[in-house]
Write a protein that holds these residues in place. Structure first.
Motif, PDB file in Angstrom:
ATOM      1  N   THR A  35       0.794  -1.373  -0.073  1.00  0.00           N
ATOM      2  CA  THR A  35      -0.130  -0.122   0.008  1.00  0.00           C
ATOM      3  C   THR A  35       0.891   1.359  -0.074  1.00  0.00           C
ATOM      4  O   THR A  35       0.559   2.261  -0.695  1.00  0.00           O
ATOM      5  CB  THR A  35      -0.826  -0.010   1.392  1.00  0.00           C
ATOM      6  OG1 THR A  35      -1.647  -1.322   1.112  1.00  0.00           O
ATOM      7  CG2 THR A  35      -1.490   1.470   1.185  1.00  0.00           C
ATOM      8  N   ASN A  99      -7.993   2.012   1.628  1.00  0.00           N
ATOM      9  CA  ASN A  99      -7.648   1.741   0.271  1.00  0.00           C
ATOM     10  C   ASN A  99      -8.982   1.799  -0.496  1.00  0.00           C
ATOM     11  O   ASN A  99      -8.882   2.012  -1.701  1.00  0.00           O
ATOM     12  CB  ASN A  99      -7.246   0.361   0.141  1.00  0.00           C
ATOM     13  CG  ASN A  99      -5.403   0.347   0.365  1.00  0.00           C
ATOM     14  OD1 ASN A  99      -4.894   1.132  -0.062  1.00  0.00           O
ATOM     15  ND2 ASN A  99      -5.121  -0.430   1.300  1.00  0.00           N
ATOM     16  N   PHE A 177      -5.879  -0.443  -5.939  1.00  0.00           N
ATOM     17  CA  PHE A 177      -6.341   0.107  -4.483  1.00  0.00           C
ATOM     18  C   PHE A 177      -7.543  -0.724  -4.085  1.00  0.00           C
ATOM     19  O   PHE A 177      -7.574  -1.120  -2.972  1.00  0.00           O
ATOM     20  CB  PHE A 177      -6.413   1.586  -4.505  1.00  0.00           C
ATOM     21  CG  PHE A 177      -5.321   2.340  -4.623  1.00  0.00           C
ATOM     22  CD1 PHE A 177      -4.397   2.380  -3.266  1.00  0.00           C
ATOM     23  CD2 PHE A 177      -4.797   3.064  -5.702  1.00  0.00           C
ATOM     24  CE1 PHE A 177      -3.278   3.178  -3.514  1.00  0.00           C
ATOM     25  CE2 PHE A 177      -3.523   3.682  -5.917  1.00  0.00           C
ATOM     26  CZ  PHE A 177      -2.813   3.771  -4.767  1.00  0.00           C
ATOM     27  N   SER A 181      -7.763  -3.378  -0.801  1.00  0.00           N
ATOM     28  CA  SER A 181      -8.538  -3.459   0.123  1.00  0.00           C
ATOM     29  C   SER A 181      -9.553  -4.764   0.333  1.00  0.00           C
ATOM     30  O   SER A 181      -9.669  -5.363   1.568  1.00  0.00           O
ATOM     31  CB  SER A 181      -9.831  -2.399  -0.292  1.00  0.00           C
ATOM     32  OG  SER A 181     -10.704  -2.236   0.663  1.00  0.00           O
TER      33      SER A 181
END
Length: 397
Positions: A35, A99, A177, A181
């Motif tokens: 991330t 995210n 992203f 998540s």
């Protein structure tokens, strides 16, 4: 006085090496690092999607690091008595939300806010993971347990970031992203099943932040973190311009993959010896940093020499986090989470410093001189480690 039970793991969790639980922690580290670094590989797509310059999109990395620096120590200080598994789940949920918001962000301002929040949860997770991993393992395996828990970092650097970059290039940065998540949700589910819970720190054993900082060895360890990781980030951040100016025919992404794979070897070596040879391993790793810098400085233009140096650099870096977190945990005892939150802050200050110092070197003397900075900083770190034989990096058992 708190009535919380002693901060020990359940007997069943200590009866054998808790590989499943530690693998979940390694996956957590993989999530955190991927991330953090993902925007670096997606700057053109982020810039176009958010209608900003690439420099503006690059602030998504800075916002994350800033969140970590500002939140790590306060987050750990405020949660010292909280049971560990619920805290781990809360941190993972924070990444799930941050995210998701980044994936849906309509503007740079929203994305920056989400990245700052992700960085804050990163500070929480990095501050607690080392102590948590050590506490669910038998005392004779605490160093090995930490090595396994930290294995997610080199895997993220060698596989996670390139894979996320490929996904973003193929189907759009928002899906990268989104994938992060979804990964957070999967790790949360695994953590609920596989990771044993332990109590938070008892009130009677809590030391004020200033007293933890003054414990023997803590200041030395934090200084080593700052200097050593400054040496690392000086070159890692600017590996692309270095390879170009040193006339090395190696793509930056391939160089980083080689680095990441070598770092896995460093983690494996660390896991074998960390429980009885912390000082020797740390001295060897810092020395290898200087050796890698010397090779990169002396034999520019040689692809083979560059690959050898990158492998040596990766092996040395692979165990670095485990060395430093083990040293901090042993120096701070039951206050290890606070000590490691300070260590996390020092790590991220080194990221800032490496970026800033590297930019000055590139502008004034050129990227080909970056290894000289690595050598100087590694030698300084070596002196500090050598002088910390009493409390910071004590003699091997």
């Amino acid at each position: 006085m708190s009535t919380a039970p002693p901060a020990t793991a359940p007997p069943r969790a200590r009866s054998s090496f808790p590989l499943s639980a530690l693998t979940v922690m390694a996956c957590t580290g993989f999530l955190v690092i991927t991330t953090e670094t993902l925007p670096a590989g997606l700057l053109p797509q982020l810039a176009a999607g958010l209608n900003v310059s690439e420099g503006g999109a690059g602030q998504l990395v800075s916002a994350y690091a800033l969140g970590t620096v500002l939140a790590a120590i306060p987050a750990i200080s405020l949660t010292r008595e909280v049971r560990r598994r619920p805290l781990l789940l809360a941190g993972l949920f924070g990444f799930l939300v941050a995210n998701a918001v980044t994936a849906l962000a309509p503007s740079l301002a929203v994305a920056l806010s989400a990245r700052f929040i992700a960085g804050a949860f990163s500070g929480l997770l990095w501050g607690m993971l080392a102590g948590y991993a050590r506490r669910i393992a038998a005392p004779r395996h605490t160093g090995r347990a930490l090595a396994v828990a930290m294995a997610g970092t080199p895997v993220a650097l060698s596989v996670g970031t390139p894979l996320g970059t490929w996904l973003g290039s193929a189907v759009g940065w928002r899906w990268s992203f989104t994938a992060m998540s979804l990964l957070a949700a999967v790790i949360m589910a695994a953590a609920r099943v596989l990771v044993p819970d332990v109590a938070g720190q008892r009130t009677m054993t809590r030391l004020p932040l200033t007293r933890v900082l003054r414990l023997p060895g803590v200041g030395t360890i934090l200084t080593v973190v700052l200097v050593w990781m400054l040496a690392h980030n000086l070159l890692y951040t600017y590996i692309a311009p270095y390879l170009r100016e040193a006339r090395i025919t190696l793509r930056p992404d391939l160089a980083l993959i080689v680095f990441g794979l070598a770092a896995l070897a460093g983690i494996w070596i660390t896991g074998l010896f960390i429980d009885r040879a912390l000082r020797t391993l740390t001295l060897a790793s810092v020395t290898l940093f200087a050796v890698a810098g010397a090779v990169l400085m002396a034999i520019q233009g040689s692809l083979i020499a560059a690959l050898v140096a990158i492998v040596v650099w990766g092996i040395a870096f692979g165990g670095a986090a485990t060395h430093l977190q083990t040293a901090m945990s042993e120096a701070t005892g039951e206050n290890a989470d606070v000590g490691n939150s300070m260590l996390t802050t020092s790590f991220n200050l080194a990221i800032f410093g490496g970026s800033a110092l590297g930019a000055l070197v590139i502008e004034d003397v050129g990227a080909a001189m970056l290894p000289a900075g690595v050598i100087a900083l590694a030698l300084l770190a070596l002196v500090i480690v050598s002088c910390g034989r009493r409390a910071a990096f004590p003699r091997d058992r």
